[in-house]
Design an enzyme around this catalytic site. Structure first.
Site, short mmCIF file in Angstrom:
data_model
loop_
_atom_site.label_atom_id
_atom_site.label_comp_id
_atom_site.label_asym_id
_atom_site.label_seq_id
_atom_site.Cartn_x
_atom_site.Cartn_y
_atom_site.Cartn_z
N THR A 212 0.85 -1.19 0.00
CA THR A 212 0.00 0.00 0.00
C THR A 212 0.89 1.24 0.00
OG1 THR A 212 -1.71 -1.19 1.19
CG2 THR A 212 -1.78 1.21 1.32
N PHE B 298 -6.66 -6.33 -1.58
CA PHE B 298 -7.85 -6.05 -0.78
C PHE B 298 -8.19 -7.26 0.09
CE2 PHE B 298 -8.25 -3.51 -4.71
CZ PHE B 298 -8.25 -2.24 -4.16
N LEU B 299 -7.16 -7.87 0.65
CA LEU B 299 -7.37 -9.10 1.43
C LEU B 299 -7.71 -8.74 2.87
CD1 LEU B 299 -4.10 -10.90 0.30
CD2 LEU B 299 -6.36 -10.99 -0.77
N LYS C 123 -6.84 2.34 -3.32
CA LYS C 123 -6.53 1.54 -2.14
C LYS C 123 -6.75 2.34 -0.84
CE LYS C 123 -4.86 -1.33 0.74
NZ LYS C 123 -5.17 -2.72 1.00
N PHE D 269 -19.82 -4.28 7.09
CA PHE D 269 -19.03 -3.31 7.87
C PHE D 269 -19.91 -2.34 8.65
CE2 PHE D 269 -14.39 -3.61 7.29
CZ PHE D 269 -14.42 -4.85 6.69
N GLY E 76 -18.50 -2.01 17.42
CA GLY E 76 -17.52 -2.71 18.26
C GLY E 76 -16.63 -1.74 18.99
N CYS F 115 -3.84 -2.41 8.93
CA CYS F 115 -4.15 -1.61 7.72
C CYS F 115 -4.91 -0.32 8.01
CB CYS F 115 -4.94 -2.46 6.74
SG CYS F 115 -4.06 -3.96 6.31
N LYS G 155 -3.08 2.52 10.01
CA LYS G 155 -1.91 3.04 9.26
C LYS G 155 -2.35 3.76 7.98
CE LYS G 155 0.19 -0.33 6.73
NZ LYS G 155 0.11 0.01 5.31
C1 UGA Z 1 -8.70 -4.49 5.76
C2 UGA Z 1 -9.67 -4.45 4.57
O1 UGA Z 1 -10.93 -5.01 4.93
C3 UGA Z 1 -9.09 -5.21 3.39
O2 UGA Z 1 -9.95 -5.07 2.26
C4 UGA Z 1 -7.72 -4.62 3.05
O3 UGA Z 1 -7.11 -5.31 1.98
C5 UGA Z 1 -6.83 -4.73 4.26
O4 UGA Z 1 -7.42 -4.02 5.35
C6 UGA Z 1 -5.50 -4.13 3.90
O5 UGA Z 1 -5.44 -2.93 3.60
O6 UGA Z 1 -4.53 -4.86 3.79
P1 UGA Z 1 -8.17 -6.30 7.69
O7 UGA Z 1 -7.38 -5.22 8.34
O8 UGA Z 1 -7.59 -7.65 7.56
O9 UGA Z 1 -8.60 -5.86 6.19
O10 UGA Z 1 -9.49 -6.50 8.53
P2 UGA Z 1 -11.02 -6.06 8.48
O11 UGA Z 1 -11.85 -7.26 8.40
O12 UGA Z 1 -11.27 -5.01 7.48
O13 UGA Z 1 -11.20 -5.44 9.94
C7 UGA Z 1 -10.49 -4.27 10.35
C8 UGA Z 1 -10.96 -3.81 11.70
O14 UGA Z 1 -12.29 -3.29 11.62
C9 UGA Z 1 -11.01 -4.93 12.75
O15 UGA Z 1 -10.51 -4.42 13.98
C10 UGA Z 1 -12.48 -5.27 12.85
O16 UGA Z 1 -12.86 -5.76 14.08
C11 UGA Z 1 -13.11 -3.91 12.60
N1 UGA Z 1 -14.49 -4.00 12.09
C12 UGA Z 1 -14.74 -4.48 10.85
C13 UGA Z 1 -15.54 -3.57 12.89
O17 UGA Z 1 -15.34 -3.11 14.03
N2 UGA Z 1 -16.81 -3.66 12.40
C14 UGA Z 1 -17.08 -4.13 11.16
O18 UGA Z 1 -18.27 -4.15 10.77
C15 UGA Z 1 -16.02 -4.57 10.36
#
Ligand code: UGA
Length: 415
Positions: free
Chosen positions: A122, A152-153, A207, A252, A256, A263, A266
């Site tokens: 990124t 976008f994982l 991104k 999303f 919480g 990600c 940062k």
């Molecule tokens: C995130 C993005 O979802 C990916 O698409 C992206 O590729 C990635 O960052 C990246 O830039 O590499 P990730 O950090 O693995 O992925 O996790 P998420 O599932 O997005 O969750 C991020 C945070 O948001 C977690 O702390 C999660 O608990 C929180 N979250 C997520 C919520 O509090 N509520 C939600 O509805 C969804």
């Protein structure tokens, strides 16, 4: 296609294994010899469902290798992905591009024949232009293109995200590189995943803007959750109701303790820095960051409130430490700030996490780690769910009631 993946971290391991499963010959390169040795021995160095199996299968088929020898891997490659870290610079929150540029210089020295160099890390808008300048300067007579292809994982669902993406974004500036990238992702045309070819700079901003939007969406529902508590409404019903509008969408919108991970924190920060530099501040994102940071402290206050306003000398049980379920990743996990605040108020912490306790032990002090949820609950004045692991959805409440000092459960994830 022959692919070299520079950086065998989270993105490198997942992308490398997935590209190999598309039929490409992939060599993952890392400077960390210990890590490479473990990967060569068939171990994964991260917890990601399905990854170990995918690596073993493709390793056996001779399509996936690991090495520290960057030059050899790049020399043979048609496509070189740069998937090294871009941490926030401590001094100012800008994305630190040192590793990307260092990789670009080494790649430049090793390419032979036309090579497509792809940034998967990124990176701020304009980084591809700089990579191009670096390679052209270091290797003036070599033929190459520079492409942006952000990932976008989601951790915990990374393989599925890679193989069944909502979209693949590819920023290219020339037809030759476009044809190569179409071939790299050809396997995805079978399940008709949309591929967006756009400019390199557009791709870089997509991104950051995507992650910032998701962080903002979470922060929005978190504020609606607080409001719901005051009004006696149920945020989950409200989220369901607004999410049925397809312009908003249902994902999303889970309230919480605030977003964490490697990600969102940062990337939102880097976007605000990038925007300030461009003299076009993104105030919504600046505010999102402020609200999210403050939220973690408020969560500790909620727990203290549930314990009658004082936790001095009390035992608090914590369920879930990682920043989200199905990962062992503790980076920017809300649990860190919450536990720190509770300890600061004199609480004794007993915690359990299905996968994260080894990583947690490295970053938490004075925490007793339990063998299961009941070990964390034993003698506790309150039990706090911070991460929504599936196994916490079916707790034995009768048993909890027997072993806890008081029957207080604070569920920060509405599970
Ligand atoms: C995130 C993005 O979802 C990916 O698409 C992206 O590729 C990635 O960052 C990246 O830039 O590499 P990730 O950090 O693995 O992925 O996790 P998420 O599932 O997005 O969750 C991020 C945070 O948001 C977690 O702390 C999660 O608990 C929180 N979250 C997520 C919520 O509090 N509520 C939600 O509805 C969804």
């Amino acid at each position: 296609m022959r692919i070299a993946m520079i950086g065998a971290g989270y993105v490198g391991q997942v992308s490398g294994a997935c590209f190999a499963s598309f039929g490409h010959l992939v060599v993952c390169v890392d400077t960390d010899a210990d890590k490479v040795a473990r990967l060569q021995a068939g171990e994964t160095t991260i917890f990601e469902p399905g990854l170990a199996e995918l690596m073993a299968e493709n390793g056996k088929a001779g399509r996936l290798e690991f090495t520290t020898d960057l030059e050899a891997a790049v020399r043979q490659a048609d496509v070189v992905f740069i998937a090294v870290g871009t941490p926030a610079r401590r001094s100012d929150g800008h994305a630190d591009l040192e590793y990307v540029y260092e990789a670009a210089r080494r790649v430049a020295g090793a390419i032979s024949g036309y090579t497509v160099i792809v940034t998967k890390s990124t990176v701020p808008v304009g980084t591809g232009d700089e990579v191009m300048r670096i390679v052209a300067e270091a290797a003036p007579n070599k033929e190459f293109s520079v492409v942006s292809n952000p990932e976008f994982l989601r951790e915990g669902a990374a393989i599925d995200d890679f193989k069944r993406p909502d979209r693949v974004v590819i920023g290219v500036e020339d037809e030759r590189a476009k044809a190569v990238m179409a071939e790299v992702y050809r396997a995805l045309s079978l399940n008709q995943s949309p591929v967006l070819f756009t400019s390199r700079r557009n791709s870089e901003l997509i991104k950051y803007a995507g992650n910032a939007f998701l962080a903002m969406k979470i922060t929005f529902i978190n504020e609606i959750a607080d409001l719901s508590e005051k009004l006696g409404t149920d945020v989950q019903e409200v989220a369901r109701g607004i999410g049925m509008d397809r312009r908003i969408g249902p994902k999303f919108l889970n309230a919480g303790p605030g977003y964490g991970g490697s990600c969102f924190p940062k990337d939102t920060l880097a976007l605000t820095r990038l925007a300030k530099d461009a003299n076009s501040p993104v105030r919504l994102i600046e505010t999102t960051i402020e609200i999210n940071d403050a939220r973690k402290g408020f969560m500790a206050e909620r727990v203290i409130g549930a314990c009658g306003g004082d936790v001095t000398g009390k035992t608090i049980g914590i369920l879930g430490l990682t920043f989200k379920p199905n990962t062992d990743d503790m980076r920017e996990a809300p649990s860190l700030a919450i536990i720190d605040a509770l300890q600061g108020r004199g609480a004794k912490i007993q915690a359990f996490d299905p996968e994260g306790m080894t990583a947690a032990a490295e970053v938490l002090n004075g925490v007793d780690f339990a063998d299961d949820p009941y070990g964390a609950a034993a003698g506790a004045a309150a039990l706090v769910i911070i991460t929504e692991w599936d196994s916490f959805r079916s707790l034995d409440f009768a048993r909890l009631a027997e072993i806890m000092e008081r029957r207080v459960l604070v569920d920060l994830r509405n599970i």
